[in-house]
Design an enzyme around this catalytic site. Structure first.
Site, PDB file in Angstrom:
ATOM      1  N   ASN A  21      38.759  34.718  34.112  1.00  0.00           N
ATOM      2  CA  ASN A  21      37.870  35.638  34.543  1.00  0.00           C
ATOM      3  C   ASN A  21      38.259  36.820  33.843  1.00  0.00           C
ATOM      4  O   ASN A  21      39.224  37.408  33.903  1.00  0.00           O
ATOM      5  CB  ASN A  21      37.482  35.838  35.832  1.00  0.00           C
ATOM      6  CG  ASN A  21      36.873  36.716  36.506  1.00  0.00           C
ATOM      7  OD1 ASN A  21      36.547  37.986  35.917  1.00  0.00           O
ATOM      8  ND2 ASN A  21      35.672  36.403  37.351  1.00  0.00           N
ATOM      9  N   HIS A  57      31.373  37.984  35.455  1.00  0.00           N
ATOM     10  CA  HIS A  57      30.709  38.336  36.459  1.00  0.00           C
ATOM     11  C   HIS A  57      29.879  39.597  36.377  1.00  0.00           C
ATOM     12  O   HIS A  57      30.358  40.781  36.718  1.00  0.00           O
ATOM     13  CB  HIS A  57      31.312  38.409  37.811  1.00  0.00           C
ATOM     14  CG  HIS A  57      30.592  38.619  38.974  1.00  0.00           C
ATOM     15  ND1 HIS A  57      31.264  38.153  40.315  1.00  0.00           N
ATOM     16  CD2 HIS A  57      29.299  39.116  39.377  1.00  0.00           C
ATOM     17  CE1 HIS A  57      30.274  38.230  41.234  1.00  0.00           C
ATOM     18  NE2 HIS A  57      29.114  38.939  40.825  1.00  0.00           N
ATOM     19  N   HIS A  64      32.106  46.487  35.041  1.00  0.00           N
ATOM     20  CA  HIS A  64      33.153  45.901  34.347  1.00  0.00           C
ATOM     21  C   HIS A  64      32.414  45.076  32.999  1.00  0.00           C
ATOM     22  O   HIS A  64      32.021  45.482  32.030  1.00  0.00           O
ATOM     23  CB  HIS A  64      34.215  45.049  34.676  1.00  0.00           C
ATOM     24  CG  HIS A  64      33.544  44.160  35.967  1.00  0.00           C
ATOM     25  ND1 HIS A  64      32.616  43.213  35.919  1.00  0.00           N
ATOM     26  CD2 HIS A  64      34.318  44.079  37.211  1.00  0.00           C
ATOM     27  CE1 HIS A  64      32.767  42.735  37.271  1.00  0.00           C
ATOM     28  NE2 HIS A  64      33.511  43.347  37.945  1.00  0.00           N
ATOM     29  N   GLU A  88      28.780  34.141  36.953  1.00  0.00           N
ATOM     30  CA  GLU A  88      28.622  34.459  38.417  1.00  0.00           C
ATOM     31  C   GLU A  88      27.800  35.778  38.438  1.00  0.00           C
ATOM     32  O   GLU A  88      27.591  36.518  37.915  1.00  0.00           O
ATOM     33  CB  GLU A  88      30.062  34.992  38.922  1.00  0.00           C
ATOM     34  CG  GLU A  88      31.232  33.736  38.828  1.00  0.00           C
ATOM     35  CD  GLU A  88      32.289  34.119  39.229  1.00  0.00           C
ATOM     36  OE1 GLU A  88      32.799  35.288  39.365  1.00  0.00           O
ATOM     37  OE2 GLU A  88      33.012  33.153  39.811  1.00  0.00           O
ATOM     38  N   THR A 118      33.881  43.981  46.108  1.00  0.00           N
ATOM     39  CA  THR A 118      34.477  42.706  45.501  1.00  0.00           C
ATOM     40  C   THR A 118      33.654  41.670  46.156  1.00  0.00           C
ATOM     41  O   THR A 118      33.079  41.870  47.408  1.00  0.00           O
ATOM     42  CB  THR A 118      35.761  42.445  45.334  1.00  0.00           C
ATOM     43  OG1 THR A 118      36.088  41.316  44.564  1.00  0.00           O
ATOM     44  CG2 THR A 118      36.539  42.202  46.698  1.00  0.00           C
ATOM     45  N   HIS A 209      39.236  33.366  43.516  1.00  0.00           N
ATOM     46  CA  HIS A 209      39.473  34.579  44.311  1.00  0.00           C
ATOM     47  C   HIS A 209      40.795  35.018  45.022  1.00  0.00           C
ATOM     48  O   HIS A 209      41.234  34.476  45.635  1.00  0.00           O
ATOM     49  CB  HIS A 209      38.658  35.111  45.559  1.00  0.00           C
ATOM     50  CG  HIS A 209      38.074  36.624  45.697  1.00  0.00           C
ATOM     51  ND1 HIS A 209      37.320  37.362  44.816  1.00  0.00           N
ATOM     52  CD2 HIS A 209      38.919  37.552  46.221  1.00  0.00           C
ATOM     53  CE1 HIS A 209      37.245  38.530  45.200  1.00  0.00           C
ATOM     54  NE2 HIS A 209      38.448  38.760  46.059  1.00  0.00           N
ATOM     55  N   GLY A 232      41.175  35.974  37.715  1.00  0.00           N
ATOM     56  CA  GLY A 232      40.909  36.961  36.688  1.00  0.00           C
ATOM     57  C   GLY A 232      42.056  38.350  37.199  1.00  0.00           C
ATOM     58  O   GLY A 232      42.671  38.497  36.370  1.00  0.00           O
TER      59      GLY A 232
HETATM   60  C1  LIG Z   1      33.146  35.658  42.816  1.00  0.00           C
HETATM   61  C2  LIG Z   1      34.546  36.016  42.924  1.00  0.00           C
HETATM   62  O1  LIG Z   1      35.344  35.723  43.778  1.00  0.00           O
HETATM   63  C3  LIG Z   1      35.028  36.461  41.745  1.00  0.00           C
HETATM   64  O2  LIG Z   1      34.737  35.827  40.580  1.00  0.00           O
HETATM   65  C4  LIG Z   1      34.472  38.117  41.347  1.00  0.00           C
HETATM   66  O3  LIG Z   1      33.847  37.865  40.040  1.00  0.00           O
HETATM   67  C5  LIG Z   1      35.094  39.216  41.606  1.00  0.00           C
HETATM   68  O4  LIG Z   1      34.580  40.152  41.246  1.00  0.00           O
HETATM   69  P1  LIG Z   1      35.265  41.531  40.806  1.00  0.00           P
HETATM   70  O5  LIG Z   1      36.092  41.049  39.463  1.00  0.00           O
HETATM   71  O6  LIG Z   1      33.944  42.435  40.584  1.00  0.00           O
HETATM   72  O7  LIG Z   1      36.211  41.735  41.958  1.00  0.00           O
HETATM   73  N1  LIG Z   2      35.430  33.213  40.986  1.00  0.00           N
HETATM   74  C1  LIG Z   2      36.694  33.933  41.318  1.00  0.00           C
HETATM   75  C2  LIG Z   2      36.767  34.558  39.686  1.00  0.00           C
HETATM   76  O1  LIG Z   2      36.349  34.372  38.850  1.00  0.00           O
HETATM   77  C3  LIG Z   2      37.993  35.572  39.820  1.00  0.00           C
HETATM   78  O2  LIG Z   2      38.734  36.151  41.086  1.00  0.00           O
HETATM   79  P1  LIG Z   2      39.769  36.789  41.032  1.00  0.00           P
HETATM   80  O3  LIG Z   2      40.856  36.080  40.431  1.00  0.00           O
HETATM   81  O4  LIG Z   2      39.696  38.079  40.060  1.00  0.00           O
HETATM   82  O5  LIG Z   2      40.103  37.201  42.303  1.00  0.00           O
END
Ligand SMILES: CC(=O)[C@@H](O)[C@H](O)COP(=O)(O)O
Ligand SMILES: NCC(=O)COP(=O)(O)O
Length: 263
Positions: A21, A57, A64, A88, A118, A209, A232
Protein backbone atom coordinates in the site's frame (compact mmCIF):
# COMPACT_ATOMS: atom_id res chain seq x y z
CA UNK A 1 -21.87 -13.97 -9.51
CA UNK A 2 -19.42 -12.85 -12.15
CA UNK A 3 -18.52 -15.88 -14.34
CA UNK A 4 -15.07 -14.34 -14.73
CA UNK A 5 -14.45 -14.93 -11.08
CA UNK A 6 -14.56 -18.55 -10.04
CA UNK A 7 -15.10 -19.40 -6.41
CA UNK A 8 -12.26 -17.50 -4.84
CA UNK A 9 -11.96 -19.93 -2.00
CA UNK A 10 -10.57 -22.55 -4.35
CA UNK A 11 -8.11 -20.45 -6.29
CA UNK A 12 -5.44 -23.10 -6.38
CA UNK A 13 -2.31 -23.48 -4.25
CA UNK A 14 -1.97 -20.60 -1.87
CA UNK A 15 1.01 -18.31 -1.60
CA UNK A 16 -0.14 -15.17 0.13
CA UNK A 17 0.35 -12.15 -2.11
CA UNK A 18 2.16 -9.16 -0.61
CA UNK A 19 0.30 -6.08 -1.86
CA UNK A 20 2.23 -2.91 -0.99
CA UNK A 21 0.00 0.00 0.00
CA UNK A 22 1.62 3.26 -1.18
CA UNK A 23 -0.59 5.70 0.75
CA UNK A 24 2.18 6.85 3.09
CA UNK A 25 4.70 7.36 0.30
CA UNK A 26 2.18 9.76 -1.22
CA UNK A 27 1.56 11.40 2.16
CA UNK A 28 5.26 12.28 2.50
CA UNK A 29 5.45 13.37 -1.16
CA UNK A 30 2.51 15.74 -0.65
CA UNK A 31 4.29 17.63 2.15
CA UNK A 32 6.45 19.49 -0.41
CA UNK A 33 6.05 20.45 -4.09
CA UNK A 34 9.11 18.43 -5.14
CA UNK A 35 7.55 15.15 -6.30
CA UNK A 36 9.69 13.05 -3.98
CA UNK A 37 9.41 10.36 -2.78
CA UNK A 38 7.95 9.15 -6.06
CA UNK A 39 4.98 6.79 -5.75
CA UNK A 40 5.75 5.08 -9.07
CA UNK A 41 9.45 4.75 -8.18
CA UNK A 42 8.60 3.09 -4.87
CA UNK A 43 6.14 0.82 -6.68
CA UNK A 44 8.88 -0.19 -9.11
CA UNK A 45 11.33 -0.93 -6.30
CA UNK A 46 8.67 -2.98 -4.49
CA UNK A 47 7.87 -5.03 -7.59
CA UNK A 48 11.52 -5.54 -8.50
CA UNK A 49 12.06 -6.84 -4.94
CA UNK A 50 9.28 -9.39 -5.37
CA UNK A 51 6.02 -7.82 -4.17
CA UNK A 52 3.11 -9.28 -6.14
CA UNK A 53 0.55 -6.50 -5.68
CA UNK A 54 0.06 -2.77 -5.35
CA UNK A 55 -2.67 -1.17 -3.24
CA UNK A 56 -3.80 2.46 -3.07
CA UNK A 57 -6.63 4.14 -1.21
CA UNK A 58 -7.50 7.39 -3.06
CA UNK A 59 -9.52 9.10 -0.33
CA UNK A 60 -11.89 11.95 -1.37
CA UNK A 61 -9.74 14.54 0.43
CA UNK A 62 -6.60 13.36 -1.46
CA UNK A 63 -4.57 13.57 1.77
CA UNK A 64 -2.19 11.02 0.24
CA UNK A 65 -3.00 9.12 -2.97
CA UNK A 66 -4.20 11.54 -5.65
CA UNK A 67 -6.08 10.75 -8.84
CA UNK A 68 -2.91 11.12 -10.92
CA UNK A 69 -1.20 8.51 -8.72
CA UNK A 70 -3.94 6.03 -9.61
CA UNK A 71 -3.49 6.56 -13.35
CA UNK A 72 0.32 6.80 -13.13
CA UNK A 73 0.37 3.39 -11.40
CA UNK A 74 -2.09 1.97 -13.92
CA UNK A 75 0.30 3.01 -16.70
CA UNK A 76 3.30 1.58 -14.83
CA UNK A 77 1.56 -1.75 -14.21
CA UNK A 78 0.97 -2.29 -17.93
CA UNK A 79 4.61 -3.45 -17.88
CA UNK A 80 3.84 -5.79 -14.95
CA UNK A 81 0.90 -7.84 -16.29
CA UNK A 82 0.84 -10.36 -13.42
CA UNK A 83 0.78 -7.80 -10.63
CA UNK A 84 -2.54 -7.38 -8.84
CA UNK A 85 -3.72 -3.77 -8.71
CA UNK A 86 -6.03 -3.20 -5.74
CA UNK A 87 -7.87 0.09 -5.29
CA UNK A 88 -9.64 0.74 -2.00
CA UNK A 89 -12.32 3.22 -1.08
CA UNK A 90 -15.92 3.90 -0.25
CA UNK A 91 -18.10 3.00 -3.27
CA UNK A 92 -20.67 5.61 -2.21
CA UNK A 93 -18.04 8.36 -2.45
CA UNK A 94 -15.41 8.52 -5.23
CA UNK A 95 -14.39 4.88 -5.66
CA UNK A 96 -16.75 3.85 -8.47
CA UNK A 97 -15.57 6.67 -10.74
CA UNK A 98 -12.00 5.50 -10.15
CA UNK A 99 -12.91 1.87 -10.85
CA UNK A 100 -14.68 2.78 -14.09
CA UNK A 101 -11.68 4.84 -15.21
CA UNK A 102 -8.95 2.33 -14.35
CA UNK A 103 -10.59 -1.14 -14.08
CA UNK A 104 -8.07 -2.56 -11.60
CA UNK A 105 -7.90 -6.28 -10.82
CA UNK A 106 -9.62 -5.69 -7.49
CA UNK A 107 -11.79 -3.08 -5.80
CA UNK A 108 -11.83 -3.18 -2.01
CA UNK A 109 -14.96 -1.54 -0.61
CA UNK A 110 -14.25 0.22 2.70
CA UNK A 111 -17.05 1.99 4.66
CA UNK A 112 -14.99 5.04 5.61
CA UNK A 113 -16.44 8.50 6.05
CA UNK A 114 -14.89 11.30 4.00
CA UNK A 115 -12.73 12.80 6.76
CA UNK A 116 -12.06 9.62 8.70
CA UNK A 117 -8.63 9.49 10.40
CA UNK A 118 -8.05 5.95 9.08
CA UNK A 119 -10.09 2.85 8.28
CA UNK A 120 -11.46 1.43 11.51
CA UNK A 121 -14.44 -0.83 10.76
CA UNK A 122 -15.97 -3.11 8.22
CA UNK A 123 -19.36 -3.40 6.51
CA UNK A 124 -22.41 -4.55 8.44
CA UNK A 125 -24.84 -7.16 7.23
CA UNK A 126 -27.71 -7.30 6.54
CA UNK A 127 -27.86 -3.46 6.86
CA UNK A 128 -25.48 -2.71 3.96
CA UNK A 129 -26.49 -5.53 1.62
CA UNK A 130 -29.19 -3.84 -0.45
CA UNK A 131 -27.14 -0.77 -1.33
CA UNK A 132 -23.90 -2.69 -1.95
CA UNK A 133 -25.31 -5.31 -4.33
CA UNK A 134 -25.69 -3.12 -7.45
CA UNK A 135 -22.22 -1.61 -7.04
CA UNK A 136 -20.66 -5.04 -6.72
CA UNK A 137 -22.54 -6.07 -9.87
CA UNK A 138 -21.20 -2.99 -11.68
CA UNK A 139 -17.64 -3.94 -10.75
CA UNK A 140 -18.23 -7.47 -12.05
CA UNK A 141 -19.57 -6.07 -15.33
CA UNK A 142 -16.22 -4.22 -15.59
CA UNK A 143 -14.34 -7.46 -14.89
CA UNK A 144 -13.20 -6.23 -11.47
CA UNK A 145 -13.01 -8.55 -8.48
CA UNK A 146 -14.67 -7.18 -5.31
CA UNK A 147 -13.36 -7.53 -1.77
CA UNK A 148 -15.37 -6.24 1.19
CA UNK A 149 -13.53 -4.82 4.19
CA UNK A 150 -14.91 -6.79 7.15
CA UNK A 151 -14.51 -7.20 10.88
CA UNK A 152 -13.77 -10.82 11.88
CA UNK A 153 -17.40 -11.82 12.47
CA UNK A 154 -18.16 -15.33 11.17
CA UNK A 155 -21.93 -14.74 11.13
CA UNK A 156 -21.57 -12.01 8.50
CA UNK A 157 -19.65 -14.03 5.92
CA UNK A 158 -22.61 -15.75 4.27
CA UNK A 159 -24.32 -12.40 3.70
CA UNK A 160 -21.13 -10.97 2.24
CA UNK A 161 -21.03 -13.81 -0.27
CA UNK A 162 -24.75 -13.54 -1.05
CA UNK A 163 -24.38 -9.84 -1.87
CA UNK A 164 -21.86 -10.86 -4.54
CA UNK A 165 -18.45 -10.32 -2.97
CA UNK A 166 -15.61 -12.44 -4.33
CA UNK A 167 -13.42 -11.91 -1.28
CA UNK A 168 -13.48 -10.29 2.10
CA UNK A 169 -10.58 -8.36 3.63
CA UNK A 170 -10.23 -9.12 7.31
CA UNK A 171 -9.64 -5.84 9.18
CA UNK A 172 -6.65 -6.80 11.31
CA UNK A 173 -6.26 -3.87 13.70
CA UNK A 174 -7.73 -5.82 16.65
CA UNK A 175 -5.22 -8.61 16.03
CA UNK A 176 -2.32 -6.16 15.71
CA UNK A 177 -3.29 -4.51 19.00
CA UNK A 178 -3.49 -7.89 20.76
CA UNK A 179 -0.27 -9.28 19.32
CA UNK A 180 2.32 -9.93 22.02
CA UNK A 181 -0.26 -9.69 24.81
CA UNK A 182 -2.12 -12.43 26.74
CA UNK A 183 -5.13 -11.74 24.50
CA UNK A 184 -3.30 -12.71 21.29
CA UNK A 185 -4.46 -16.34 21.16
CA UNK A 186 -8.12 -15.54 21.84
CA UNK A 187 -8.21 -12.70 19.33
CA UNK A 188 -6.44 -14.80 16.69
CA UNK A 189 -9.07 -17.52 17.20
CA UNK A 190 -11.75 -15.00 16.18
CA UNK A 191 -9.93 -14.38 12.90
CA UNK A 192 -9.51 -18.10 12.29
CA UNK A 193 -13.24 -18.66 12.85
CA UNK A 194 -14.13 -15.77 10.52
CA UNK A 195 -11.78 -17.11 7.84
CA UNK A 196 -13.22 -20.62 8.11
CA UNK A 197 -16.73 -19.19 7.79
CA UNK A 198 -15.68 -17.20 4.73
CA UNK A 199 -14.05 -20.20 3.07
CA UNK A 200 -17.13 -22.31 3.80
CA UNK A 201 -19.30 -20.02 1.67
CA UNK A 202 -16.78 -19.69 -1.16
CA UNK A 203 -15.23 -16.33 -0.29
CA UNK A 204 -11.58 -15.61 -0.89
CA UNK A 205 -9.70 -14.01 1.99
CA UNK A 206 -7.52 -10.90 2.10
CA UNK A 207 -6.25 -9.19 5.25
CA UNK A 208 -4.86 -5.82 6.23
CA UNK A 209 -4.43 -2.89 8.60
CA UNK A 210 -1.57 -2.49 11.08
CA UNK A 211 0.16 -5.66 9.94
CA UNK A 212 3.93 -5.48 10.36
CA UNK A 213 7.15 -7.51 10.40
CA UNK A 214 6.51 -8.63 14.00
CA UNK A 215 2.88 -9.78 13.77
CA UNK A 216 2.52 -10.93 10.15
CA UNK A 217 3.95 -14.45 10.41
CA UNK A 218 1.85 -15.44 13.43
CA UNK A 219 -1.29 -14.22 11.67
CA UNK A 220 -0.69 -16.07 8.41
CA UNK A 221 0.42 -19.26 10.20
CA UNK A 222 -2.85 -19.36 12.14
CA UNK A 223 -5.50 -18.00 9.77
CA UNK A 224 -6.32 -20.33 6.84
CA UNK A 225 -6.59 -19.34 3.21
CA UNK A 226 -5.25 -15.78 3.20
CA UNK A 227 -4.64 -14.95 -0.47
CA UNK A 228 -3.41 -11.37 -0.07
CA UNK A 229 -2.13 -9.09 2.65
CA UNK A 230 -2.07 -5.37 1.92
CA UNK A 231 0.47 -3.55 4.05
CA UNK A 232 1.51 0.09 3.97
CA UNK A 233 1.96 2.07 7.16
CA UNK A 234 4.43 -0.16 9.04
CA UNK A 235 6.13 -1.21 5.80
CA UNK A 236 6.82 2.41 4.87
CA UNK A 237 8.15 3.11 8.36
CA UNK A 238 10.42 0.07 8.05
CA UNK A 239 11.64 1.30 4.67
CA UNK A 240 12.86 4.54 6.25
CA UNK A 241 15.17 2.34 8.32
CA UNK A 242 16.00 -0.53 5.95
CA UNK A 243 15.37 0.82 2.46
CA UNK A 244 12.46 -0.21 0.25
CA UNK A 245 13.96 -3.31 -1.45
CA UNK A 246 15.26 -4.81 1.80
CA UNK A 247 11.94 -4.09 3.50
CA UNK A 248 9.97 -5.86 0.79
CA UNK A 249 12.28 -8.86 1.05
CA UNK A 250 11.81 -8.87 4.84
CA UNK A 251 8.01 -8.97 4.48
CA UNK A 252 8.21 -11.70 1.86
CA UNK A 253 10.37 -13.69 4.29
CA UNK A 254 7.69 -13.26 6.98
CA UNK A 255 5.16 -14.75 4.54
CA UNK A 256 7.48 -17.61 3.64
CA UNK A 257 8.03 -18.41 7.33
CA UNK A 258 4.28 -18.57 7.88
CA UNK A 259 3.80 -21.00 5.00
CA UNK A 260 6.68 -23.12 6.28
CA UNK A 261 4.97 -23.29 9.68
CA UNK A 262 1.69 -24.31 8.07
CA UNK A 263 3.58 -27.20 6.45
C1 LIG B 1 -8.51 -0.18 4.44
C2 LIG B 1 -7.29 -0.09 5.27
O1 LIG B 1 -7.20 -0.60 6.36
C3 LIG B 1 -6.15 0.60 4.71
O2 LIG B 1 -5.89 0.04 3.49
C4 LIG B 1 -6.37 2.06 4.46
O3 LIG B 1 -5.87 2.37 3.20
C5 LIG B 1 -5.65 2.86 5.47
O4 LIG B 1 -5.85 4.20 5.13
P1 LIG B 1 -4.75 5.29 5.54
O5 LIG B 1 -3.46 4.89 4.88
O6 LIG B 1 -5.36 6.59 5.02
O7 LIG B 1 -4.66 5.22 7.04
N1 LIG C 1 -5.99 -2.78 3.48
C1 LIG C 1 -4.89 -2.50 4.38
C2 LIG C 1 -3.87 -1.69 3.67
O1 LIG C 1 -3.92 -1.55 2.46
C3 LIG C 1 -2.76 -1.06 4.42
O2 LIG C 1 -3.05 -0.91 5.77
P1 LIG C 1 -1.82 -0.40 6.67
O3 LIG C 1 -0.72 -1.42 6.55
O4 LIG C 1 -1.40 0.94 6.14
O5 LIG C 1 -2.38 -0.33 8.08
Amino acid sequence: MNPLVASEAHAGALLTVLSVNLNKVALLRNSRHLGIPSVTRMATLALEAGAQGITVHPRPDERHIRSHDVTDLDALLKAWPHIDYNIEGNPFHNLMDVIRAVRPHQATFVPDSVGQFTSDHGWTFPDDAERLAPLIAQCHELGVRVSLFMDPIPEMMRAAREVGADRIELYTEAYASAWGTPQQTAVLARYTAAAEAALAVGLGINAGHDLNRDNLTDFLAAVPGVQEVSIGHALTADALELGFPATIRAYLACIQRAHARQG
